[in-house]
Design a protein around this motif. Structure first.
Motif, PDB file in Angstrom:
ATOM      1  N   UNK A   1     -38.600  61.595  -1.345  1.00 57.52           N
ATOM      2  CA  UNK A   1     -38.618  60.660  -2.463  1.00 57.52           C
ATOM      3  C   UNK A   1     -37.328  60.612  -3.256  1.00 57.52           C
ATOM      4  N   UNK A   2     -36.391  61.492  -2.959  1.00 56.92           N
ATOM      5  CA  UNK A   2     -35.119  61.466  -3.688  1.00 56.92           C
ATOM      6  C   UNK A   2     -34.335  60.200  -3.336  1.00 56.92           C
ATOM      7  N   UNK A   3     -33.608  59.691  -4.329  1.00 55.98           N
ATOM      8  CA  UNK A   3     -32.877  58.432  -4.178  1.00 55.98           C
ATOM      9  C   UNK A   3     -31.513  58.559  -4.852  1.00 55.98           C
ATOM     10  N   UNK A   4     -30.529  57.835  -4.324  1.00 54.99           N
ATOM     11  CA  UNK A   4     -29.163  57.838  -4.893  1.00 54.99           C
ATOM     12  C   UNK A   4     -28.586  59.253  -4.996  1.00 54.99           C
ATOM     13  N   UNK A   5     -28.859  60.054  -3.968  1.00 50.56           N
ATOM     14  CA  UNK A   5     -28.402  61.443  -4.013  1.00 50.56           C
ATOM     15  C   UNK A   5     -26.879  61.508  -3.926  1.00 50.56           C
ATOM     16  N   UNK A   6     -26.351  62.655  -4.341  1.00 52.70           N
ATOM     17  CA  UNK A   6     -24.913  62.913  -4.375  1.00 52.70           C
ATOM     18  C   UNK A   6     -24.215  61.974  -5.360  1.00 52.70           C
ATOM     19  N   UNK A   7     -24.929  61.559  -6.382  1.00 54.54           N
ATOM     20  CA  UNK A   7     -24.337  60.721  -7.422  1.00 54.54           C
ATOM     21  C   UNK A   7     -25.035  61.010  -8.744  1.00 54.54           C
ATOM     22  N   UNK A   8     -24.409  60.595  -9.835  1.00 56.54           N
ATOM     23  CA  UNK A   8     -25.026  60.790 -11.153  1.00 56.54           C
ATOM     24  C   UNK A   8     -26.134  59.778 -11.403  1.00 56.54           C
ATOM     25  N   UNK A   9     -26.348  58.864 -10.460  1.00 62.66           N
ATOM     26  CA  UNK A   9     -27.471  57.917 -10.557  1.00 62.66           C
ATOM     27  C   UNK A   9     -28.705  58.408  -9.793  1.00 62.66           C
ATOM     28  N   UNK A  10     -28.666  59.647  -9.348  1.00 63.31           N
ATOM     29  CA  UNK A  10     -29.774  60.208  -8.576  1.00 63.31           C
ATOM     30  C   UNK A  10     -31.085  60.131  -9.357  1.00 63.31           C
TER      31      UNK A  10
END
Length: 381
Positions: A349-358
């Motif tokens: 369910x994780x989204x936009x990983x490796x970013x501050x928008x995660x």
């Protein structure tokens, strides 16, 4: 089975707000050892992989005996996060979690760990019969799968498992590529750029010529090549004598992986061999050294395999429709498959990983926990 949503949410926030960037996973390891011990783990083991990885701690292998006479399975997560990852504060808006500051959230991969903890909480408080379970929680995944590579697979009693580590939800990754890591070192000859440039051999221009001949980008549907960093030179008034290029080749097919890697090696060798001195005054000639390191093996699970059939049936039991995908990246699952332990990847369910928008949705973690319960309690596979 009803999942305690708020307990799961609290666990997730606690995990995210416990800093654990790669090689600094010590606090997270202690938290997890304490938590799983409190939940009645049969065995909590920390291996000695820190000597190889440089982490503050080793990988964790946690075992729970089961009351069902079935083969054990393992669930794998990693405890490290990418930077910026210090001082994380989680912001919650309804069921959605984000970072409140200028950091990542840490749902990669703490959404998976939170679901594992809630799995045991639920099984324990409801006294639900389950198969033997193992949790393999690694360090340094984000910087090259180092923890998994340093893990002695003899620690794992289960013969197959599931890595809880992918974006999206209701998705199972059954294939991922193998990768070669390349280090290309170009040696030239240093000289004063203003007084005697003809005495030198410019390593940067030689490198540029070599790169222009190398395959790069999307080679085909199964294969990619990339050159990610280049360093070299000392000053603008010195003909540069050394350049180092870091790159990679990935492919789902080993013959293509070897072919593209070989094309890069041949291109570099040809550029060095064909170089000629335009003035006849150079104090040497260029050489190019290509070092190839097998970064991780391919993973491929057939839809008919027991590992995939089990998760498919488990999902059906709870009314969850799964999709099955081929990935372009590597994960700990590649390493486990390389150890001979069939391992599928389940999205958390994780989204936009490796970013501050995660971000991560609580409902996805709830449904992931339901899937893990179904996997743990099915009596037919």
């Amino acid at each position: 089975m009803n999942i305690n949503r708020e307990r799961l949410a609290e666990t997730f926030v606690l995990l995210c707000e416990t800093d654990s960037p790669s090689r600094q996973e010590g606090r997270m390891a202690k938290l997890l050892k304490d938590k799983f011990s409190q939940l009645g783990a049969t065995e909590v083991t920390e291996d000695n992989s820190a000597a190889q990885t440089g982490s503050q701690c080793g990988n964790l292998i946690i075992r729970f005996d089961g009351s069902l006479d079935l083969e054990p399975i393992f669930f794998s997560c990693h405890m490290d996060t990418v930077e910026p990852a210090c001082g994380i504060q989680v912001k919650r808006d309804g069921d959605m979690f984000t970072s409140a500051g200028e950091t990542v959230l840490g749902s990669d991969d703490k959404s998976g760990i939170a679901a594992c903890i809630e799995l045991i909480e639920t099984l324990r408080e409801n006294r639900i019969a389950h198969r033997p379970l193992e949790f393999v929680i690694t360090t340094c995944e984000e910087i090259g799968l180092l923890g998994a590579k340093a893990l002695d697979p003899a620690y794992i009693q289960a013969k197959e498992g599931y890595a809880l580590d992918s974006t999206g939800f209701a998705k199972v990754v059954t294939q991922a590529p193998a990768a070669n890591r390349l280090t290309i070192t170009v040696y030239g000859v240093a000289a004063h750029a203003g007084l005697h440039p003809e005495w030198g051999v410019n390593a940067i221009t030689v490198a540029a010529t070599a790169l222009s001949r190398c395959p790069t980008g999307r080679i085909d549907a199964e294969t990619t090549a990339n050159f990610g960093t280049i360093t070299g030179g000392a000053a603008s008034n010195i003909v540069p004598e050394k350049v180092v290029i870091e790159g990679e080749v990935r492919s789902h097919q080993l013959d293509k992986l070897h072919q593209v890697t070989q094309e890069i090696e041949q291109a570099c060798a040809a550029v060095a061999a064909e170089w000629n001195d335009p003035t006849g005054q150079a104090k040497g000639s260029p050489t190019i050294d290509v070092t190839v390191h097998n970064d991780f093996p391919a993973m491929r699970l057939e839809r008919e395999s027991k590992t995939i059939h089990r998760v498919e049936e488990a999902a059906k039991r709870i009314g969850l429709d799964l999709t099955y995908e081929k990935a372009g990246g590597g994960s700990d699952a590649n390493i486990f498959n390389g150890y001979g332990l069939p391992t599928a990847i389940i999205a958390t369910g994780m989204t936009n990983v490796h970013s501050t928008n995660e971000c991560c949705d609580l409902q996805d973690m709830v449904d992931l926990t339901r899937l893990l319960i179904s996997l743990s309690t099915a009596t037919t596979i």
